[in-house]
Design a protein around this motif. Structure first.
Motif, PDB file in Angstrom:
ATOM      1  N   ILE A  93       9.543  66.413  54.085  1.00 53.73           N
ATOM      2  CA  ILE A  93       9.388  66.681  55.512  1.00 53.73           C
ATOM      3  C   ILE A  93       8.607  65.534  56.139  1.00 53.73           C
ATOM      4  O   ILE A  93       7.422  65.347  55.847  1.00 53.73           O
ATOM      5  CB  ILE A  93       8.661  68.018  55.771  1.00 53.73           C
ATOM      6  N   LEU A  94       9.280  64.758  56.985  1.00 57.88           N
ATOM      7  CA  LEU A  94       8.637  63.644  57.690  1.00 57.88           C
ATOM      8  C   LEU A  94       8.144  64.134  59.041  1.00 57.88           C
ATOM      9  O   LEU A  94       8.922  64.628  59.864  1.00 57.88           O
ATOM     10  CB  LEU A  94       9.624  62.489  57.876  1.00 57.88           C
ATOM     11  N   ASN A  95       6.846  63.981  59.294  1.00 61.26           N
ATOM     12  CA  ASN A  95       6.239  64.516  60.510  1.00 61.26           C
ATOM     13  C   ASN A  95       5.727  63.407  61.412  1.00 61.26           C
ATOM     14  O   ASN A  95       5.216  62.379  60.961  1.00 61.26           O
ATOM     15  CB  ASN A  95       5.063  65.432  60.137  1.00 61.26           C
ATOM     16  N   TYR A  96       5.845  63.675  62.728  1.00 55.05           N
ATOM     17  CA  TYR A  96       5.216  62.795  63.714  1.00 55.05           C
ATOM     18  C   TYR A  96       4.868  63.624  64.948  1.00 55.05           C
ATOM     19  O   TYR A  96       5.734  63.960  65.757  1.00 55.05           O
ATOM     20  CB  TYR A  96       6.138  61.633  64.088  1.00 55.05           C
ATOM     21  N   ASN A  97       3.605  64.018  65.041  1.00 53.11           N
ATOM     22  CA  ASN A  97       3.056  64.673  66.234  1.00 53.11           C
ATOM     23  C   ASN A  97       3.729  65.987  66.618  1.00 53.11           C
ATOM     24  O   ASN A  97       3.880  66.291  67.809  1.00 53.11           O
ATOM     25  CB  ASN A  97       3.096  63.713  67.429  1.00 53.11           C
ATOM     26  N   VAL A  98       4.135  66.789  65.646  1.00 55.84           N
ATOM     27  CA  VAL A  98       4.668  68.125  65.958  1.00 55.84           C
ATOM     28  C   VAL A  98       3.951  69.159  65.095  1.00 55.84           C
ATOM     29  O   VAL A  98       4.578  69.918  64.362  1.00 55.84           O
ATOM     30  CB  VAL A  98       6.204  68.204  65.786  1.00 55.84           C
ATOM     31  N   ALA A 111      10.186  74.119  42.761  1.00 54.84           N
ATOM     32  CA  ALA A 111      10.280  73.152  43.856  1.00 54.84           C
ATOM     33  C   ALA A 111       8.907  72.613  44.235  1.00 54.84           C
ATOM     34  O   ALA A 111       7.872  73.222  43.962  1.00 54.84           O
ATOM     35  CB  ALA A 111      10.930  73.801  45.075  1.00 54.84           C
ATOM     36  N   GLU A 112       8.940  71.460  44.882  1.00 51.98           N
ATOM     37  CA  GLU A 112       7.747  70.868  45.483  1.00 51.98           C
ATOM     38  C   GLU A 112       8.056  70.545  46.939  1.00 51.98           C
ATOM     39  O   GLU A 112       9.209  70.337  47.315  1.00 51.98           O
ATOM     40  CB  GLU A 112       7.330  69.588  44.748  1.00 51.98           C
ATOM     41  N   ILE A 113       7.004  70.518  47.747  1.00 50.31           N
ATOM     42  CA  ILE A 113       7.129  70.148  49.152  1.00 50.31           C
ATOM     43  C   ILE A 113       6.267  68.919  49.374  1.00 50.31           C
ATOM     44  O   ILE A 113       5.072  68.921  49.077  1.00 50.31           O
ATOM     45  CB  ILE A 113       6.675  71.292  50.085  1.00 50.31           C
ATOM     46  N   ILE A 114       6.892  67.869  49.897  1.00 49.16           N
ATOM     47  CA  ILE A 114       6.172  66.625  50.177  1.00 49.16           C
ATOM     48  C   ILE A 114       6.171  66.408  51.683  1.00 49.16           C
ATOM     49  O   ILE A 114       7.240  66.306  52.305  1.00 49.16           O
ATOM     50  CB  ILE A 114       6.815  65.419  49.467  1.00 49.16           C
ATOM     51  N   ILE A 115       4.974  66.348  52.269  1.00 48.51           N
ATOM     52  CA  ILE A 115       4.827  66.053  53.690  1.00 48.51           C
ATOM     53  C   ILE A 115       4.440  64.587  53.818  1.00 48.51           C
ATOM     54  O   ILE A 115       3.464  64.146  53.211  1.00 48.51           O
ATOM     55  CB  ILE A 115       3.731  66.916  54.346  1.00 48.51           C
ATOM     56  N   ILE A 116       5.199  63.827  54.605  1.00 48.60           N
ATOM     57  CA  ILE A 116       4.813  62.449  54.887  1.00 48.60           C
ATOM     58  C   ILE A 116       4.622  62.325  56.393  1.00 48.60           C
ATOM     59  O   ILE A 116       5.482  62.729  57.179  1.00 48.60           O
ATOM     60  CB  ILE A 116       5.834  61.426  54.336  1.00 48.60           C
ATOM     61  N   ASP A 117       3.473  61.800  56.797  1.00 39.11           N
ATOM     62  CA  ASP A 117       3.124  61.738  58.207  1.00 39.11           C
ATOM     63  C   ASP A 117       3.093  60.284  58.674  1.00 39.11           C
ATOM     64  O   ASP A 117       2.462  59.428  58.060  1.00 39.11           O
ATOM     65  CB  ASP A 117       1.765  62.387  58.452  1.00 39.11           C
ATOM     66  N   ASN A 118       3.778  60.032  59.804  1.00 40.06           N
ATOM     67  CA  ASN A 118       3.876  58.673  60.343  1.00 40.06           C
ATOM     68  C   ASN A 118       2.796  58.412  61.391  1.00 40.06           C
ATOM     69  O   ASN A 118       3.085  58.129  62.557  1.00 40.06           O
ATOM     70  CB  ASN A 118       5.269  58.435  60.933  1.00 40.06           C
ATOM     71  N   ALA A 119       1.529  58.524  60.971  1.00 43.49           N
ATOM     72  CA  ALA A 119       0.380  58.191  61.836  1.00 43.49           C
ATOM     73  C   ALA A 119       0.335  59.072  63.083  1.00 43.49           C
ATOM     74  O   ALA A 119       0.173  58.581  64.205  1.00 43.49           O
ATOM     75  CB  ALA A 119       0.386  56.712  62.210  1.00 43.49           C
ATOM     76  N   SER A 120       0.451  60.376  62.897  1.00 36.85           N
ATOM     77  CA  SER A 120       0.356  61.301  64.028  1.00 36.85           C
ATOM     78  C   SER A 120      -1.031  61.231  64.653  1.00 36.85           C
ATOM     79  O   SER A 120      -2.040  61.084  63.956  1.00 36.85           O
ATOM     80  CB  SER A 120       0.634  62.733  63.563  1.00 36.85           C
ATOM     81  N   SER A 121      -1.077  61.401  65.972  1.00 37.10           N
ATOM     82  CA  SER A 121      -2.362  61.415  66.676  1.00 37.10           C
ATOM     83  C   SER A 121      -2.877  62.824  66.897  1.00 37.10           C
ATOM     84  O   SER A 121      -3.999  63.007  67.392  1.00 37.10           O
ATOM     85  CB  SER A 121      -2.220  60.697  68.029  1.00 37.10           C
ATOM     86  N   ASP A 122      -2.075  63.834  66.554  1.00 37.69           N
ATOM     87  CA  ASP A 122      -2.560  65.214  66.648  1.00 37.69           C
ATOM     88  C   ASP A 122      -3.218  65.607  65.332  1.00 37.69           C
ATOM     89  O   ASP A 122      -3.523  64.752  64.497  1.00 37.69           O
ATOM     90  CB  ASP A 122      -1.419  66.167  67.037  1.00 37.69           C
ATOM     91  N   ASP A 123      -3.463  66.899  65.123  1.00 30.94           N
ATOM     92  CA  ASP A 123      -4.165  67.329  63.907  1.00 30.94           C
ATOM     93  C   ASP A 123      -3.203  67.815  62.827  1.00 30.94           C
ATOM     94  O   ASP A 123      -3.540  68.690  62.035  1.00 30.94           O
ATOM     95  CB  ASP A 123      -5.199  68.410  64.238  1.00 30.94           C
ATOM     96  N   SER A 124      -2.008  67.227  62.770  1.00 33.88           N
ATOM     97  CA  SER A 124      -1.014  67.634  61.773  1.00 33.88           C
ATOM     98  C   SER A 124      -1.563  67.536  60.349  1.00 33.88           C
ATOM     99  O   SER A 124      -1.419  68.470  59.546  1.00 33.88           O
ATOM    100  CB  SER A 124       0.244  66.764  61.889  1.00 33.88           C
TER     101      SER A 124
END
Length: 373
Positions: free
Chosen positions: A7-12, A32-45
């Motif tokens: 799951i690629l996240n950006y500010n949501v 299963a595994e869940i991998i979260i990758i965040d692209n420098a979100s400015s919120d508190d994700s």
């Protein structure tokens, strides 16, 4: 391990939380595994993931490296036999992964698996299944003629082989992802899923669409062709054609004309979209949780009724807001109700499990609404 969900996240932040909750349910009986990758979100994700889901793998990028590079980073960390690329503004039904894996393992020479994507209004998103975007097809798509762009020979609720799937949900063997080189990092946004789907086909595999599996995707493909969208779409198609076809001179002329025509119609489209929605007259909250009902009642300024899921058996509804408690109704059932009631100006909100907010979207070309209570 059978499955790695990427799951690629950006500010949501709030949509991401719902996505994770739905994935946890859907992988309950899967290794299963869940991998979260965040692209420098400015919120508190990232802090939300660390606090609420400390057992999940979280990769925090210091800058926004784009869709392709970030997903490739996460797949490099994955250990599942299969990977599923999943958008953070999605929610999956409880049987989605199990049925996708079951189907994939029953087929020979299968490439990627896609599913029926619906927007926040309950309507089918046609980008769930597409054809290879040849130059003239891309031109027609940009000026609003989409029959050749989308794979319309297969109905929304059927299943079958298609050329192009959407990056909001793509499940495949990790070995195939690596064999074709994953997402091409020349793309920053738009076109990555087209390119990957095409590379999988060229490698001799068959991409398959499963219309019996519904997944909610709040941010549908924009119908408003603003300047940013047009430039990104045009740039992505230039990369695609220069990479996979011997010449792209025809494409440049055709699509640049499409950009100009679509830009001229942009203001009219925006005005039509903004005027097409009216406020609902009443609301039903589908829950057995009285505390949740009271909390939601405080933030809704309309006639409100607590109800059970039985109301959908005999009644017709219009101009109504439905708020679903996902602790009371499973996601799969919520999606079916949304599809059933998508007409007559009904709108929908979901309260994810154990959460103090509700999310929704009233058009497929907007990011969505979050109400915290």
């Amino acid at each position: 391990m059978k499955l790695s969900v990427i799951i690629l996240n950006y500010n949501v932040r709030y949509f991401l939380e719902q996505c994770i909750e739905s994935v946890l349910r859907a992988t309950k009986n899967i290794d299963a595994e869940i991998i979260i990758i965040d692209n420098a979100s400015s919120d508190d994700s990232c802090s939300m993931v660390q606090q609420k889901f400390p057992k999940l793998k979280l990769i925090e990028n210091k800058e926004n490296v784009g869709f392709s590079k970030a997903n490739n980073q996460a797949v490099d960390e994955a250990i599942g036999e299969y990977v599923c690329i999943l958008n953070p503004d999605t929610a999956v039904a409880e049987n989605t992964f199990a049925e996708s894996l079951k189907f994939a393992e029953s087929q020979e020479n299968i490439g990627a698996v896609g599913v029926y994507l619906m927007d926040g209004t309950g309507n089918f998103l046609p980008e769930s299944k597409r054809n290879i975007p040849k130059p003239f097809v891309s031109f027609l798509k940009m000026i609003g003629f989409t029959n050749m762009y989308y794979a319309t020979k297969i109905s929304a609720e059927n299943r079958g082989q298609v050329s192009v799937l959407v990056g909001a949900y793509m499940l495949m063997k990790r070995s195939i992802y690596n064999e074709v080189g994953g997402f091409d990092e020349a793309y920053f946004m738009y076109g990555e899923d087209i390119d990957l789907s095409y590379k999988i086909e060229k490698a001799g595999y068959r991409n398959q669409y499963l219309g019996n599996l519904k997944t909610l995707h709040y941010k549908g493909e924009s119908t408003t062709k603003d300047a940013v969208y047009l430039e990104r779409f045009y740039g992505a198609m230039k990369i695609f054609y220069s990479k996979h076809f011997s010449s792209n001179f025809l494409f440049n002329g055709i699509v640049s004309l499409g950009v100009k025509l679509a830009s001229k119609s942009n203001k009219t489209t925006e005005a039509e979209n903004s005027s097409s929605f009216s406020k609902p007259e009443k609301a039903y909250i589908l829950t057995e949780n009285l505390s949740l009902f009271r909390d939601i009642s405080k933030v809704l300024d309309m006639e409100i009724t607590a109800s059970s899921k039985n109301i959908f058996q005999d009644s017709l509804f219009s101009n109504t807001l439905f708020v679903f408690d996902a602790d009371y109704m499973p996601y799969g059932q919520i999606f079916n109700v949304m599809a059933q009631l998508k007409v007559r100006n009904n709108i929908f909100r979901i309260c994810p499990p154990r959460c103090n907010f509700m999310v929704g979207s009233d058009r497929s070309d907007e990011k969505g609404t979050v109400v915290v209570f």
